[in-house]
Design a protein around this motif. Structure first.
Motif, PDB file in Angstrom:
ATOM      1  N   VAL A  14       0.871  -1.184   0.000  1.00 34.83           N
ATOM      2  CA  VAL A  14       0.000   0.000   0.000  1.00 34.83           C
ATOM      3  C   VAL A  14       0.900   1.224   0.000  1.00 34.83           C
ATOM      4  O   VAL A  14       1.784   1.344   0.851  1.00 34.83           O
ATOM      5  CB  VAL A  14      -0.929   0.018   1.234  1.00 34.83           C
ATOM      6  CG1 VAL A  14      -1.777   1.276   1.240  1.00 34.83           C
ATOM      7  CG2 VAL A  14      -1.798  -1.228   1.283  1.00 34.83           C
ATOM      8  N   GLU A  15       0.661   2.133  -0.958  1.00 31.90           N
ATOM      9  CA  GLU A  15       1.466   3.341  -1.059  1.00 31.90           C
ATOM     10  C   GLU A  15       0.641   4.614  -0.971  1.00 31.90           C
ATOM     11  O   GLU A  15       1.195   5.714  -1.027  1.00 31.90           O
ATOM     12  CB  GLU A  15       2.273   3.316  -2.363  1.00 31.90           C
ATOM     13  CG  GLU A  15       3.264   2.159  -2.413  1.00 31.90           C
ATOM     14  CD  GLU A  15       3.998   2.054  -3.727  1.00 31.90           C
ATOM     15  OE1 GLU A  15       3.552   2.673  -4.732  1.00 31.90           O
ATOM     16  OE2 GLU A  15       5.017   1.351  -3.772  1.00 31.90           O
ATOM     17  N   SER A  16      -0.679   4.475  -0.805  1.00 30.29           N
ATOM     18  CA  SER A  16      -1.540   5.660  -0.757  1.00 30.29           C
ATOM     19  C   SER A  16      -1.259   6.493   0.496  1.00 30.29           C
ATOM     20  O   SER A  16      -0.730   5.986   1.491  1.00 30.29           O
ATOM     21  CB  SER A  16      -3.014   5.256  -0.811  1.00 30.29           C
ATOM     22  OG  SER A  16      -3.316   4.376   0.247  1.00 30.29           O
ATOM     23  N   ASN A  17      -1.595   7.754   0.450  1.00 28.81           N
ATOM     24  CA  ASN A  17      -1.454   8.694   1.565  1.00 28.81           C
ATOM     25  C   ASN A  17      -0.006   8.834   2.035  1.00 28.81           C
ATOM     26  O   ASN A  17       0.245   9.125   3.198  1.00 28.81           O
ATOM     27  CB  ASN A  17      -2.347   8.292   2.747  1.00 28.81           C
ATOM     28  CG  ASN A  17      -3.805   8.222   2.364  1.00 28.81           C
ATOM     29  OD1 ASN A  17      -4.349   9.175   1.830  1.00 28.81           O
ATOM     30  ND2 ASN A  17      -4.420   7.082   2.598  1.00 28.81           N
ATOM     31  N   GLY A  18       0.950   8.602   1.149  1.00 25.26           N
ATOM     32  CA  GLY A  18       2.355   8.721   1.519  1.00 25.26           C
ATOM     33  C   GLY A  18       2.886   7.532   2.293  1.00 25.26           C
ATOM     34  O   GLY A  18       3.953   7.606   2.902  1.00 25.26           O
ATOM     35  N   SER A  19       2.154   6.420   2.284  1.00 24.31           N
ATOM     36  CA  SER A  19       2.605   5.218   2.996  1.00 24.31           C
ATOM     37  C   SER A  19       3.841   4.650   2.323  1.00 24.31           C
ATOM     38  O   SER A  19       4.009   4.746   1.109  1.00 24.31           O
ATOM     39  CB  SER A  19       1.506   4.153   2.999  1.00 24.31           C
ATOM     40  OG  SER A  19       0.366   4.618   3.688  1.00 24.31           O
ATOM     41  N   ARG A  20       4.718   4.027   3.129  1.00 27.73           N
ATOM     42  CA  ARG A  20       5.896   3.359   2.580  1.00 27.73           C
ATOM     43  C   ARG A  20       6.281   2.199   3.494  1.00 27.73           C
ATOM     44  O   ARG A  20       6.080   2.255   4.704  1.00 27.73           O
ATOM     45  CB  ARG A  20       7.052   4.328   2.384  1.00 27.73           C
ATOM     46  CG  ARG A  20       7.586   4.931   3.641  1.00 27.73           C
ATOM     47  CD  ARG A  20       8.724   5.943   3.336  1.00 27.73           C
ATOM     48  NE  ARG A  20       9.298   6.424   4.559  1.00 27.73           N
ATOM     49  CZ  ARG A  20       8.761   7.366   5.335  1.00 27.73           C
ATOM     50  NH1 ARG A  20       7.641   7.936   4.986  1.00 27.73           N
ATOM     51  NH2 ARG A  20       9.356   7.733   6.445  1.00 27.73           N
ATOM     52  N   GLY A  21       6.788   1.127   2.885  1.00 26.06           N
ATOM     53  CA  GLY A  21       7.164  -0.049   3.655  1.00 26.06           C
ATOM     54  C   GLY A  21       5.979  -0.714   4.322  1.00 26.06           C
ATOM     55  O   GLY A  21       6.112  -1.351   5.357  1.00 26.06           O
ATOM     56  N   PHE A  22       4.792  -0.583   3.712  1.00 21.54           N
ATOM     57  CA  PHE A  22       3.521  -1.006   4.304  1.00 21.54           C
ATOM     58  C   PHE A  22       2.871  -2.057   3.424  1.00 21.54           C
ATOM     59  O   PHE A  22       2.666  -1.834   2.231  1.00 21.54           O
ATOM     60  CB  PHE A  22       2.637   0.228   4.448  1.00 21.54           C
ATOM     61  CG  PHE A  22       1.199   0.002   4.824  1.00 21.54           C
ATOM     62  CD1 PHE A  22       0.806  -1.011   5.685  1.00 21.54           C
ATOM     63  CD2 PHE A  22       0.222   0.851   4.340  1.00 21.54           C
ATOM     64  CE1 PHE A  22      -0.523  -1.180   6.039  1.00 21.54           C
ATOM     65  CE2 PHE A  22      -1.108   0.699   4.691  1.00 21.54           C
ATOM     66  CZ  PHE A  22      -1.484  -0.321   5.535  1.00 21.54           C
ATOM     67  N   THR A  23       2.559  -3.228   4.010  1.00 25.51           N
ATOM     68  CA  THR A  23       1.798  -4.252   3.299  1.00 25.51           C
ATOM     69  C   THR A  23       0.624  -4.683   4.166  1.00 25.51           C
ATOM     70  O   THR A  23       0.667  -4.593   5.392  1.00 25.51           O
ATOM     71  CB  THR A  23       2.651  -5.487   2.944  1.00 25.51           C
ATOM     72  OG1 THR A  23       3.198  -6.051   4.141  1.00 25.51           O
ATOM     73  CG2 THR A  23       3.766  -5.134   1.970  1.00 25.51           C
ATOM     74  N   ILE A  24      -0.427  -5.155   3.494  1.00 27.75           N
ATOM     75  CA  ILE A  24      -1.652  -5.549   4.182  1.00 27.75           C
ATOM     76  C   ILE A  24      -2.165  -6.846   3.569  1.00 27.75           C
ATOM     77  O   ILE A  24      -2.008  -7.067   2.366  1.00 27.75           O
ATOM     78  CB  ILE A  24      -2.711  -4.418   4.085  1.00 27.75           C
ATOM     79  CG1 ILE A  24      -3.908  -4.684   4.956  1.00 27.75           C
ATOM     80  CG2 ILE A  24      -3.110  -4.170   2.650  1.00 27.75           C
ATOM     81  CD1 ILE A  24      -4.835  -3.477   5.093  1.00 27.75           C
ATOM     82  N   GLY A  25      -2.753  -7.701   4.413  1.00 27.48           N
ATOM     83  CA  GLY A  25      -3.313  -8.959   3.933  1.00 27.48           C
ATOM     84  C   GLY A  25      -4.587  -9.298   4.676  1.00 27.48           C
ATOM     85  O   GLY A  25      -4.625  -9.246   5.902  1.00 27.48           O
ATOM     86  N   ALA A  26      -5.632  -9.634   3.939  1.00 26.78           N
ATOM     87  CA  ALA A  26      -6.920  -9.962   4.549  1.00 26.78           C
ATOM     88  C   ALA A  26      -6.897 -11.354   5.153  1.00 26.78           C
ATOM     89  O   ALA A  26      -6.347 -12.290   4.566  1.00 26.78           O
ATOM     90  CB  ALA A  26      -8.033  -9.868   3.518  1.00 26.78           C
ATOM     91  N   ILE A  27      -7.478 -11.476   6.342  1.00 27.55           N
ATOM     92  CA  ILE A  27      -7.642 -12.773   7.000  1.00 27.55           C
ATOM     93  C   ILE A  27      -9.113 -13.156   7.023  1.00 27.55           C
ATOM     94  O   ILE A  27      -9.477 -14.280   6.725  1.00 27.55           O
ATOM     95  CB  ILE A  27      -7.084 -12.743   8.432  1.00 27.55           C
ATOM     96  CG1 ILE A  27      -5.575 -12.526   8.395  1.00 27.55           C
ATOM     97  CG2 ILE A  27      -7.419 -14.031   9.173  1.00 27.55           C
ATOM     98  CD1 ILE A  27      -4.944 -12.377   9.749  1.00 27.55           C
TER      99      ILE A  27
END
Length: 121
Positions: A14-27
């Motif tokens: 995820v890179e939106s809103n200036g995010s960096r080094g951020f990943t997301i995964g649905a459980i």
């Protein structure tokens, strides 16, 4: 029974809103709420954005520096959580890296010692 390794759940960057080094995964996902894993690399940031619903971030591993609408930062470690209200602007960053669980949606989040589930009484 199934056993889930939340640290190994498939994730997307995820890179939106200036995010960096951020990943997301649905459980898990329902119409009322969803449960996801969040990873931040050392120095990673979840950019400031409004919570879509009541949101709880629970630190599993690592460190988190979080802030809400007032911008005041709070340090969290494993076993600690932050709660943001619907629409509240917030951000999360990590100096050393982070694995967290996030639940967002129609949640009743109590204070420590507060009974959330009436069935527990």
């Amino acid at each position: 029974m199934r056993v889930l390794d939340v640290g190994a759940a498939p994730r997307r960057p995820v890179e939106s809103n200036g995010s960096r080094g951020f990943t997301i995964g649905a459980i898990a996902v329902t119409a009322e709420a969803h449960l996801v894993t969040v990873r931040l690399t050392p120095g990673g940031v979840v950019g400031r954005h409004p919570a879509a619903g009541r949101q709880l971030l629970l630190v599993v591993e690592g460190d988190a520096t979080v802030s809400g609408a007032d911008g005041v930062e709070c340090e969290l470690g494993p076993g600690q959580a932050a709660v943001w209200e619907p629409g509240e602007a917030h951000t999360t960053r990590s100096a050393g890296g982070l694995l967290a669980l996030v639940v967002e949606g129609d949640l009743d989040v109590g204070e420590p010692g507060h009974v959330v589930d009436p069935g527990d009484v």
